[in-house]
Design a protein around this motif. Structure first.
Motif, PDB file in Angstrom:
ATOM      1  N   GLU A 103       0.821  -1.209   0.000  1.00 38.10           N
ATOM      2  CA  GLU A 103       0.000   0.000   0.000  1.00 38.10           C
ATOM      3  C   GLU A 103       0.858   1.264   0.000  1.00 38.10           C
ATOM      4  OE1 GLU A 103      -0.620  -2.583   1.824  1.00 38.10           O
ATOM      5  OE2 GLU A 103      -2.721  -3.137   1.525  1.00 38.10           O
ATOM      6  N   LEU A 104       2.055   1.160   0.588  1.00 39.44           N
ATOM      7  CA  LEU A 104       2.935   2.320   0.625  1.00 39.44           C
ATOM      8  C   LEU A 104       3.340   2.716  -0.790  1.00 39.44           C
ATOM      9  CD1 LEU A 104       3.339   3.310   3.396  1.00 39.44           C
ATOM     10  CD2 LEU A 104       5.581   2.264   3.459  1.00 39.44           C
ATOM     11  N   GLU A 125       1.604   1.969  -3.443  1.00 39.14           N
ATOM     12  CA  GLU A 125       0.396   2.437  -4.127  1.00 39.14           C
ATOM     13  C   GLU A 125       0.061   3.868  -3.719  1.00 39.14           C
ATOM     14  OE1 GLU A 125      -2.277  -0.677  -3.083  1.00 39.14           O
ATOM     15  OE2 GLU A 125      -1.478  -2.023  -4.614  1.00 39.14           O
ATOM     16  N   ALA A 126       0.186   4.156  -2.431  1.00 36.91           N
ATOM     17  CA  ALA A 126      -0.081   5.511  -1.962  1.00 36.91           C
ATOM     18  C   ALA A 126       0.884   6.485  -2.628  1.00 36.91           C
ATOM     19  CB  ALA A 126       0.062   5.582  -0.442  1.00 36.91           C
ATOM     20  N   ALA A 127       2.146   6.070  -2.758  1.00 36.99           N
ATOM     21  CA  ALA A 127       3.134   6.948  -3.388  1.00 36.99           C
ATOM     22  C   ALA A 127       2.814   7.151  -4.861  1.00 36.99           C
ATOM     23  CB  ALA A 127       4.534   6.364  -3.228  1.00 36.99           C
ATOM     24  N   ARG A 128       2.333   6.081  -5.500  1.00 35.85           N
ATOM     25  CA  ARG A 128       1.962   6.229  -6.916  1.00 35.85           C
ATOM     26  C   ARG A 128       0.818   7.218  -7.067  1.00 35.85           C
ATOM     27  NH1 ARG A 128       0.785   0.566  -9.483  1.00 35.85           N
ATOM     28  NH2 ARG A 128       0.349   1.802 -11.326  1.00 35.85           N
ATOM     29  N   LEU A 129      -0.170   7.122  -6.160  1.00 36.58           N
ATOM     30  CA  LEU A 129      -1.287   8.069  -6.217  1.00 36.58           C
ATOM     31  C   LEU A 129      -0.817   9.482  -5.897  1.00 36.58           C
ATOM     32  CD1 LEU A 129      -4.055   5.993  -4.441  1.00 36.58           C
ATOM     33  CD2 LEU A 129      -3.907   6.522  -6.847  1.00 36.58           C
ATOM     34  N   ASP A 130       0.243   9.576  -5.076  1.00 37.66           N
ATOM     35  CA  ASP A 130       0.777  10.886  -4.727  1.00 37.66           C
ATOM     36  C   ASP A 130       1.697  11.428  -5.809  1.00 37.66           C
ATOM     37  OD1 ASP A 130      -0.432  11.671  -2.429  1.00 37.66           O
ATOM     38  OD2 ASP A 130       1.011  10.759  -1.075  1.00 37.66           O
ATOM     39  N   GLY A 131       1.799  10.708  -6.912  1.00 45.05           N
ATOM     40  CA  GLY A 131       2.559  11.228  -8.040  1.00 45.05           C
ATOM     41  C   GLY A 131       4.054  11.008  -7.950  1.00 45.05           C
ATOM     42  N   ALA A 132       4.484  10.029  -7.145  1.00 47.19           N
ATOM     43  CA  ALA A 132       5.912   9.744  -7.046  1.00 47.19           C
ATOM     44  C   ALA A 132       6.280   8.673  -8.060  1.00 47.19           C
ATOM     45  CB  ALA A 132       6.261   9.275  -5.631  1.00 47.19           C
ATOM     46  N   ARG A 184      11.660   8.823  -7.288  1.00 45.96           N
ATOM     47  CA  ARG A 184      11.154   9.529  -6.106  1.00 45.96           C
ATOM     48  C   ARG A 184      10.801   8.538  -5.001  1.00 45.96           C
ATOM     49  NH1 ARG A 184      11.894  14.503  -6.541  1.00 45.96           N
ATOM     50  NH2 ARG A 184      12.728  13.994  -4.497  1.00 45.96           N
ATOM     51  N   PHE A 185      10.085   7.475  -5.360  1.00 48.76           N
ATOM     52  CA  PHE A 185       9.673   6.490  -4.364  1.00 48.76           C
ATOM     53  C   PHE A 185      10.896   5.900  -3.666  1.00 48.76           C
ATOM     54  CE2 PHE A 185       8.750   1.982  -3.333  1.00 48.76           C
ATOM     55  CZ  PHE A 185       7.862   2.205  -2.318  1.00 48.76           C
TER      56      PHE A 185
END
Lengths: 284, 356
Positions: free
Chosen positions: A172-173, A175-182, A186-187
């Motif tokens: 989920e981390l 996925e959350a980063a992907r949704l946050d545009g990373a 960046r990730f």
């Protein structure tokens, strides 16, 4: 848990004896290094400090003749430091990136490639040391820091540990980063590296000590005294103890040994704090 | 505000397993849609397809009439709240909320005002400098919602956001989410397996089973007129009683077991085998009067405000649940007489499970 007095006593007795057992040789080496060579030669190993601490350590640190070569202990310490740091930092960076690719990117042969890397764990350096030497020699990297560090920089152990760690990071981390545009870079930099601080510290400690203690590899790669590491230096000094008909340099040999152990001990002590701190703070 | 449209959306995994079998759905501006179903029904997969975390195998998903099948999650202008919060553990709560804005290149002052505004709405102002690990579960979930609302996305996606919280907090947060969604008016899709959450939050409810939308409608419609046996059994707690029955020859009764006869006003052909569905709360106790149904008590559960009574209807070992207001003491074996109005009786085809 209830512990009887007798039990506490035996526990402590065993621990104290064990600690003494470990610390005594270091103590003997240290105090013996603070006497003159004539005194040690006549009276054997010492249990109490002498008065020649500054004289012996000063000579070994700054006078090339004291180490039977053309380099001072200070220069050898510097070489060892370059090797240890280059080895440890290089291994951490390379194995983090390799593990990142293996865990987070789906590419063909990812799994077989990982097992190929992993199986090299079974091969000690000594097995490939001759071909490695050949490669370094034909690249013209003998007697250089690059030649000392680069061929050792890939780490199956490090890759494996980082892989295991990344796999424990919840999806989920990502996925959350992907949704946050990373994006992938960046990730890696913003999320994965900060989360790995404790792993980095642990692997850095282990790899620094391993790099510092390398003997065979620097011995083969360096023919120039200027690039000798302190571990080779110790060997040189001990070798010369019985040569040349002089009174053996026991105190200086001991002094060199003591100095060789200080940096790894410091690294462990400093990073262990970070290690514990990291463990407390990055609780998920 | 945005619309979300699913047009025959399908998901087939690489191993050939088909998780979603063609779903059609149109979500209106500002609508709160809840996907509900048992585990493995595909509700989370569907949500993740809308988010872009799962690819769409066939069909189309559009946000505001723009097909997003090939659009990266970050570019769909959506925000998602995860079940385990998925907060970045090493960042302060402030940075957790600001991270998405930073990646999108907002200015520092803009980020600051947006984060503080979100923190004010969610009452997190005192916790911005702390790390997620220093907060309670409910506060963490608020930070996760803060991370979603700072971006002012077109669509909110919630993936079982309350299932890690304890019962009391779940009720509080449920109200808070509903309140927040109504205030912000952002189109939302919410996945849950909890039917209380589903009933209370939804403007529109989608009951899913095996990758198919079994029924789509308002929560009350679905409660009152379940289209299939599955929906009837899934929505409502305690679950609806199902009894095998046969329509009488004069079509005025349905006969259940040996002795129970229930009045009907349905238009069904005589002699048809049906499944009779009756919700536990729709029985009425008749007291001393003779009612159409009599059954003996097997077990009683007192919940304070209501009492659940498990009855023997003479159809094998199956219990029939009765729900009555207040506290009642019934000894085991007591015979109760019950009545039920015909319009509270649901009939389903025994073969297909479809509502008659």
């Amino acid at each position: 848990m209830y512990q009887s007095k007798w039990r506490i006593f035996t526990n402590h007795a065993i621990l104290i004896l064990g600690a003494l057992f470990m610390i005594m040789p270091v103590w003997i080496a240290f105090v013996s290094s603070t006497h003159t060579r004539e005194f040690v030669f006549q009276n054997g190993l010492q249990f109490w400090p002498g008065e020649h601490f500054f004289e012996n350590y000063g000579a070994i640190l700054f006078d090339p003749s004291a180490t039977k070569g053309r380099v001072t202990a200070l220069e050898m310490l510097f070489n060892s430091m370059v090797l240890g740091l280059g080895f440890a930092i290089g291994k951490v960076i390379i194995s983090m990136m390799a593990a990142y690719a293996i865990v987070y990117f789906r590419f063909k042969l990812a799994v077989p490639l990982f097992w190929v890397v992993f199986s090299t764990l079974l091969l000690p350096l000594e097995v490939r040391i001759v071909p490695s030497y050949e490669v370094v020699a034909s690249l013209g990297l003998l007697n250089t820091y690059t030649g000392l560090i680069l061929p050792l920089i890939a780490s199956a152990t490090g890759t494996f540990f980082f892989r295991q760690f990344y796999r424990s990071v919840p999806d989920e981390l990502l996925e959350a980063a992907r949704l946050d545009g990373a994006g992938p870079i960046r990730f890696f930099i913003d999320i994965l590296v900060p989360l790995s601080v404790t792993m980095i510290a642990a692997i850095f400690i282990i790899m620094f000590v391993v790099g510092w203690n390398q003997y065979l590899w620097p011995l083969l790669m360096t023919t120039d005294d200027q690039l000798y590491t302190i571990v080779i230096g110790i060997k040189q000094v001990y070798n010369s103890l019985y040569e040349g008909g002089q009174i053996p340099q026991f105190p200086k040999a001991f002094a060199l040994t003591i100095m060789a152990t200080i940096p790894p001990v410091l690294v462990v002590v400093v990073f262990q704090r970070m290690f514990v701190k990291g463990l407390v703070e990055t609780e998920k | 505000m945005a619309t979300v449209t699913l047009n025959q959306a399908e998901k087939t995994y690489a191993n050939g397993y088909k998780a979603i079998h063609g779903i059609d759905l149109e979500i209106q501006h500002g609508e709160f849609t809840v996907l509900v179903g048992p585990s493995g029904c595909g509700k989370s997969t569907l949500l993740r397809m809308i988010a872009g975390l799962e690819s769409i195998s066939d069909g189309e998903i559009s946000i505001d009439d723009k097909v997003v099948n090939k659009v990266a999650p970050a570019d769909r202008d959506i925000a998602m709240v995860f079940q385990n919060y998925a907060l970045y553990p090493h960042m302060s709560n402030y940075n957790n909320m600001a991270y998405g804005l930073r990646n999108r290149g907002h200015s520092k002052s803009e980020i600051d005002s947006k984060v503080r505004e979100a923190a004010r709405i969610l009452q997190l102002e005192d916790h911005l400098e702390r790390k997620p690990s220093q907060l309670s579960g409910g506060q963490r979930q608020r930070v996760a919602m803060g991370r979603a609302i700072v971006r002012q996305p077109k669509v909110f996606l919630f993936d079982e956001p309350l299932s890690n919280l304890d019962a009391k907090l779940r009720v509080d947060m449920r109200l808070e989410i509903k309140n927040l969604q109504q205030r912000l008016g952002i189109t939302s899709v919410y996945v849950t397996h909890d039917q209380v959450e589903a009933m209370t939050l939804a403007d529109r409810l989608i009951v899913m089973k095996g990758g198919i939308a079994e029924q789509i409608g308002s929560p009350i419609d679905i409660y009152e007129k379940p289209e299939t046996l599955f929906v009837a059994g899934f929505i409502g707690s305690p679950a609806m009683n199902f009894l095998p029955g046969k329509v009488s020859d004069d079509r005025t009764h349905v006969v259940v077991g040996d002795k129970v006869k229930l009045d009907l006003d349905h238009d069904v052909e005589a002699g048809r085998n049906v499944t009779v569905g009756i919700r536990p709360e729709h029985f009425r106790l008749c007291g001393d009067d003779a009612g159409p149904v009599s059954a003996s008590v097997r077990m009683v559960e007192s919940l304070g405000a209501e009492t659940l009574v498990y009855l023997d209807f003479g159809i094998g070992n199956e219990n029939v649940t009765l729900r009555v207001q207040g506290t009642h003491q019934f000894a085991k074996g007591t015979v109760l007489t019950l009545s039920i109005t015909p319009d509270m009786i649901h009939l389903f085809d025994s073969e297909t499970g479809k509502r008659i």
